[in-house]
Design a protein around this motif. Structure first.
Motif, mmCIF file in Angstrom:
data_model
loop_
_atom_site.group_PDB
_atom_site.id
_atom_site.type_symbol
_atom_site.label_atom_id
_atom_site.label_comp_id
_atom_site.label_asym_id
_atom_site.label_seq_id
_atom_site.Cartn_x
_atom_site.Cartn_y
_atom_site.Cartn_z
ATOM 1 N N MET A 1 0.814 -1.187 0.000
ATOM 2 C CA MET A 1 0.000 0.000 0.000
ATOM 3 C C MET A 1 0.866 1.262 0.000
ATOM 4 N N SER A 2 1.989 1.218 0.726
ATOM 5 C CA SER A 2 2.833 2.410 0.800
ATOM 6 C C SER A 2 3.403 2.790 -0.566
ATOM 7 N N GLN A 3 3.531 1.817 -1.469
ATOM 8 C CA GLN A 3 4.035 2.115 -2.805
ATOM 9 C C GLN A 3 2.983 2.799 -3.670
ATOM 10 N N LEU A 4 1.722 2.668 -3.317
ATOM 11 C CA LEU A 4 0.648 3.241 -4.118
ATOM 12 C C LEU A 4 0.259 4.656 -3.680
ATOM 13 N N LEU A 5 0.629 5.028 -2.487
ATOM 14 C CA LEU A 5 0.265 6.341 -1.961
ATOM 15 C C LEU A 5 1.422 7.316 -2.123
ATOM 16 N N PRO A 6 1.171 8.474 -2.731
ATOM 17 C CA PRO A 6 2.258 9.449 -2.881
ATOM 18 C C PRO A 6 2.719 9.955 -1.511
ATOM 19 N N ASN A 7 4.017 10.070 -1.344
ATOM 20 C CA ASN A 7 4.643 10.563 -0.115
ATOM 21 C C ASN A 7 4.426 9.657 1.088
ATOM 22 N N ALA A 8 4.008 8.417 0.876
ATOM 23 C CA ALA A 8 3.828 7.488 1.993
ATOM 24 C C ALA A 8 5.178 7.001 2.483
ATOM 25 N N GLU A 9 5.228 6.663 3.744
ATOM 26 C CA GLU A 9 6.458 6.137 4.330
ATOM 27 C C GLU A 9 6.118 4.883 5.108
ATOM 28 N N LEU A 10 6.810 3.805 4.826
ATOM 29 C CA LEU A 10 6.616 2.550 5.530
ATOM 30 C C LEU A 10 7.595 2.487 6.689
ATOM 31 N N VAL A 11 7.077 2.310 7.896
ATOM 32 C CA VAL A 11 7.915 2.172 9.083
ATOM 33 C C VAL A 11 7.733 0.754 9.593
ATOM 34 N N ILE A 12 8.830 0.028 9.713
ATOM 35 C CA ILE A 12 8.795 -1.343 10.205
ATOM 36 C C ILE A 12 9.413 -1.370 11.596
ATOM 37 N N TYR A 13 8.645 -1.876 12.537
ATOM 38 C CA TYR A 13 9.102 -1.984 13.920
ATOM 39 C C TYR A 13 9.605 -3.406 14.128
ATOM 40 N N PRO A 14 10.899 -3.594 14.395
ATOM 41 C CA PRO A 14 11.466 -4.935 14.512
ATOM 42 C C PRO A 14 10.908 -5.709 15.711
ATOM 43 N N GLU B 1 4.887 13.810 12.927
ATOM 44 C CA GLU B 1 5.792 14.592 12.092
ATOM 45 C C GLU B 1 5.132 14.941 10.766
ATOM 46 N N SER B 2 5.633 15.975 10.149
ATOM 47 C CA SER B 2 5.132 16.393 8.843
ATOM 48 C C SER B 2 5.467 15.349 7.790
ATOM 49 N N PRO B 3 4.517 15.002 6.918
ATOM 50 C CA PRO B 3 4.793 13.974 5.903
ATOM 51 C C PRO B 3 5.816 14.391 4.850
ATOM 52 N N ASP B 4 6.091 15.674 4.719
ATOM 53 C CA ASP B 4 7.066 16.102 3.718
ATOM 54 C C ASP B 4 8.429 16.422 4.320
ATOM 55 N N ARG B 5 8.722 15.837 5.477
ATOM 56 C CA ARG B 5 10.013 16.071 6.124
ATOM 57 C C ARG B 5 11.129 15.401 5.325
#
Length: 56
Positions: free
Chosen positions: A1-14, A34-38
């Motif tokens: 899903m993160s690849q389909l949304l512009p400016n999306a960021e995938l965060v993986i918690y180990p 945080e701001s999405p355009d950081r």
């Protein structure tokens, strides 16, 4: 899903599952507020900030 949304960021918690919100509460709150355009990316530690208490 993160690849389909512009400016999306995938965060993986180990080493987390459905309880990531409790294991990484401080990091989740910081990154979600945080701001999405950081320009920088959030650092996720390899271990929880604090161990879960009894029963969780």
């Amino acid at each position: 899903m993160s690849q389909l949304l512009p400016n999306a960021e995938l965060v993986i918690y180990p080493d987390s599952g459905h309880g990531f919100l409790f294991q990484y509460a401080e990091i989740f709150a910081r990154t979600s507020n945080e701001s999405p355009d950081r320009p920088e990316t959030a650092e996720v530690p390899s271990a929880p900030l604090h161990a879960p208490g009894p029963g969780g």
